[in-house]
Design a protein around this motif. Sequence first.
Motif, PDB file in Angstrom:
ATOM      1  N   GLU A 983      -1.834  32.280  28.446  1.00  0.00           N
ATOM      2  CA  GLU A 983      -3.104  32.783  28.964  1.00  0.00           C
ATOM      3  C   GLU A 983      -3.214  32.627  30.480  1.00  0.00           C
ATOM      4  N   PHE A 984      -2.752  31.465  31.017  1.00  0.00           N
ATOM      5  CA  PHE A 984      -2.898  31.203  32.446  1.00  0.00           C
ATOM      6  C   PHE A 984      -1.598  31.523  33.189  1.00  0.00           C
ATOM      7  N   PRO A 985      -1.708  32.186  34.365  1.00  0.00           N
ATOM      8  CA  PRO A 985      -0.506  32.644  35.087  1.00  0.00           C
ATOM      9  C   PRO A 985       0.466  31.515  35.422  1.00  0.00           C
ATOM     10  N   ASN A 986      -0.057  30.339  35.815  1.00  0.00           N
ATOM     11  CA  ASN A 986       0.833  29.266  36.248  1.00  0.00           C
ATOM     12  C   ASN A 986       1.566  28.594  35.094  1.00  0.00           C
ATOM     13  N   GLN A 987       1.204  28.954  33.862  1.00  0.00           N
ATOM     14  CA  GLN A 987       1.896  28.403  32.692  1.00  0.00           C
ATOM     15  C   GLN A 987       3.003  29.322  32.183  1.00  0.00           C
ATOM     16  N   ARG A 988       3.107  30.499  32.748  1.00  0.00           N
ATOM     17  CA  ARG A 988       4.072  31.478  32.240  1.00  0.00           C
ATOM     18  C   ARG A 988       5.479  31.178  32.748  1.00  0.00           C
ATOM     19  N   MET A 989       6.447  31.502  31.955  1.00  0.00           N
ATOM     20  CA  MET A 989       7.853  31.275  32.263  1.00  0.00           C
ATOM     21  C   MET A 989       8.262  32.163  33.441  1.00  0.00           C
ATOM     22  N   SER A 990       9.111  31.655  34.305  1.00  0.00           N
ATOM     23  CA  SER A 990       9.587  32.461  35.439  1.00  0.00           C
ATOM     24  C   SER A 990      10.679  33.406  34.976  1.00  0.00           C
ATOM     25  N   ILE A 991      10.851  34.474  35.709  1.00  0.00           N
ATOM     26  CA  ILE A 991      11.851  35.475  35.330  1.00  0.00           C
ATOM     27  C   ILE A 991      13.264  34.918  35.448  1.00  0.00           C
ATOM     28  N   LYS A 992      13.485  34.003  36.371  1.00  0.00           N
ATOM     29  CA  LYS A 992      14.809  33.384  36.511  1.00  0.00           C
ATOM     30  C   LYS A 992      15.149  32.601  35.243  1.00  0.00           C
ATOM     31  N   ASP A 993      14.180  31.808  34.740  1.00  0.00           N
ATOM     32  CA  ASP A 993      14.414  31.026  33.529  1.00  0.00           C
ATOM     33  C   ASP A 993      14.604  31.935  32.311  1.00  0.00           C
ATOM     34  N   VAL A 994      13.876  33.047  32.292  1.00  0.00           N
ATOM     35  CA  VAL A 994      14.047  34.009  31.190  1.00  0.00           C
ATOM     36  C   VAL A 994      15.491  34.492  31.127  1.00  0.00           C
ATOM     37  N   ILE A 995      16.033  34.864  32.277  1.00  0.00           N
ATOM     38  CA  ILE A 995      17.400  35.383  32.324  1.00  0.00           C
ATOM     39  C   ILE A 995      18.384  34.330  31.830  1.00  0.00           C
TER      40      ILE A 995
END
Length: 1007
Positions: A983-995
């Motif tokens: 729900e909150f932007p600062n809790q979302r996974m970064s794109i680097k970690d996703v990759i």
Amino acid sequence: MFLLSIASQTLAMHVALSSETDKMALLALKDKLINGDPHALPSWNQSLHFCKWQGVTCSRRRMRVSAVQLPNQYWGGTLAPSLGNLTFLRVINLTNTHLHGDIPRELGHLKRLQILDLSNNNLQGQIPREMINCSSLEVIVMWQNNLTGKIPSWFGSMKQLILLGLGTNNFVGSIPPSLGNLSSLQKLSFTYNHLEGSITPALGRLLNLNHLALGANNFSGQVPPSLYNLSNIEVLEFAENQLVGTLLSNISMAFPNIESFLCGGNRFTGTFPSSISNLSELQVFDIQENDFHGSISPTLGSLHKLRSFNVGTNRFGSGRAHDLDFLSSLENCTQLQKLGIDDNYLGGVLTDRIGNLSSNLIVLAMGANQISGRIPEGIGKLINVAALGIERNSLEGTIPNSIGKLKNLVMLALEENKLFGNIPLVIGNLTMLSDVHLDSNKFEGFIPFTLGNCTKMERFYAQENNLSGNIPNQTFGYQQGLIELSLYSNSFTGPVPSDLGNLNHLSILHLQDNKLIGEIPMGLSACSALTELVLGSNSFRGSIPSFLGSLLSLEILDLSNNNFSSTIPHQLVNLTLLKTLNFSFNHLYGEVPVGGVFNNVTAVSLVGNKELCGGIPQLNLPACPILPLQKKHKRSLKKRVILIVAFGGILISCVAFISIYLLKNKAKKLPTTSLALQYGYVKVSYGELHQATNGFSSSNLVGAGRFGTVYRGILVHFERPVAVKVLKLHTRGASKSFMAECKALGKIKHRNLVNILTSCSSVDYKGDDFKAIVFEFMPNGSLETLLHNTIDDSESTNQSLNLMQRVNVALDVAFALDYLHNDLEEAVVHCDIKPSNVLLDDEVVAHLGDFGLARLVHGAASCSSSGQVSSSAIKGTIGYIPPEYGASGLVSPEGDMYGYGILLLEMITGKKPTDSMFGEDLSLHKFCNMATLDGITEIVDSRLLIPIDHQERRRVTQQQNMEDTIRECLVSFARIGVACSQEFPNQRMSIKDVITEMHAIKQKLSC
């Protein structure tokens, strides 16, 4: 001696002459029989004695023709009068020879004739009276012809007759009482004629009769009591007449040897004749379609030879619990093949004991009763059932999975019950299915994809249920023998499947009263057998296609209550068989054609289209305006000049902007394989795009969005197909979207982004504004197409994506976002990450497209305020918009991550965030967040549980159980989606970690 010699010579001459007579008669017969076929009867020639000719038998002593037997030929000839010259004939068998014409009177010369079989031909006229001379006849078989007149009363003089078969002709009148004189007669059949009156009591004198068939006539009155004297009867058939009265209460006493008793389709009354339980030889018992009442005898178990028991369409039963008790007695009838109890008042609950009925059962008809409860699991034991009908009862619950065991099922009728739940996947096991009736129940969910296995389907009815989702592409496309498809009054969404165009035999297509969208697919133009096309009360749009005028078999065409906006194609006047045309309540305009169905005011409905004009006067439409051609031309020319100057400037600005960004970023060594660079942004005109897309035809339609419609096209400047996005300029924000997309795509280049080739800002042939962007064409369509089987006119051969492919697609989109957010001087926020904006090329590499909402973010892309940009309106698509966009109006890279997370969850579950199952208390994010390792299989797209391929099975098995590996990968995939859609932007996974984590999943699957 001399006299003896003379007598011998005279006899020899007589024999020679008689033989020559037979030979000439046969040759004349051949000439008529073969109907000019030069290859017929090749042995009938002068080089061979006629007694050796095919089908000819001669007497040994006199060498005269005694039999002519030529059955099962297809010559289509006639009977020659010369047949009467074969005076020694005893047998004539010309059955199934396609004969036509009259029976020649000369047959009356054949006094030795014993067997005459002319059945299954097309003979006409009356039976010639001269045949009364054929006093030796024992067998007369003429059924299945077109003979007329009355049954000759002189048949009563043929005392040798054993069999008289005149069924399936056009005889009229009554049965001659003289037939009661045929004391040797054993079989009498007059079925399927037009005989009437009472059945003559004289037949009761035929004490040797064992087969009496009088069905399918117009006999009336009661069965004569004298017929109950026929104690040798084995087959007694009175079906389909108008007979009245009651049946003999003690049938077993009158007909102790009876095997078949058929009196259905009359007006008999009374109760069930329980004495039939004593008929040990009984095989067929049929009293359907009468007015019998009461209970059915529970003592039928003694009928061990019973094969068919049909008491349907009577008044048996009381609607109470014990009405079906008799079924348990039938468990002993192990030869039973047909059980018909339909259309009565039978109540009670079906139990699992239904599975104890004969394993030889082929037909089970229980429809139109008052049966309640659930369909029992035991139904699956009836493995040889081909027709199962339990329609029009009060059944509840779901269809049991055991029904998947009925591998021989051809017809399944469950309509008009209270059944609910999903149509089970096991229906795909029933590969022999031809007719399926599931209509008027409470079924919900999707049409199972396994239905595509039922390739012999001819009729599928599922109307008036609660079914939803898209009508699956390819499922019905595999059923190329499909004749009728009825899915109306459900909640289906999406477009009409394009693969319905594979159905060359489709006659009836009823899809009205759903939530279908899009245009009528061009593929339907191949359905030349269509007689009824009913698509009313949906949300279809676009033009009424002119190809409908080529469907010459159409009788009903209903497109009412939709959003069609076009003129009425003049080609529809060619539909000469059309009886109903309903285009009411659309947005049609222009002149109504004259001719064909449009000249029949009672057959046409056009109300609710305010801009129609013309047509025949009876339609009461206003006359069409006549515009001065010269003034119109001047205004149009002036308008075009202004628009070309204005929008030419916009085009120059757009291309100049792109060029500046290309030069500015030249040092970054963009991929030189890009079509955009290869062709240097070649300018294109409206006319070129119009020609490239076949006039923006619906057959070239690839997809549609809020601001634009995308078409596939071929431009002369490019070797490969292109995608042309035509802006919907009447939509608010479309022009702004056009400039935003040009601006964003001019700045960026990446392997996983859709490349812009050129753009066009001009006017169309009507002088109206026109804007379009040309991209590289993606042959495998959109991710949404492959996830949800939406309409796809691309060249894709993929039916769906397996787990490895979905991981690769997820990685491709992640690479694109990483580039947009982190690798540019000014970060780009896409603002509309969703499956329809992810396009797949011929190698299933994903490309992110549709930058109409994109925003440039000044400074580093981060979670700080410097990495945000203000927007006056919510940007994106419902379901994929992050919560903060609605609150603050600020867009950021973290907002893209939210949309990306929802996209991942949609990829793994196959469910859209706007699915009807989600509401205030449950979202796609929560649905997946609740899944555990053991519960992951409950939420994922069922197609992902199928092993990817045999080679991968071998690789995974070498290390660990493949199912466990896939389950772990699915859990990891879901967790990434959940982490990105917090729900909150600062809790979302970064794109680097996703990759990083997606790479780990890919590595595990590749082991």
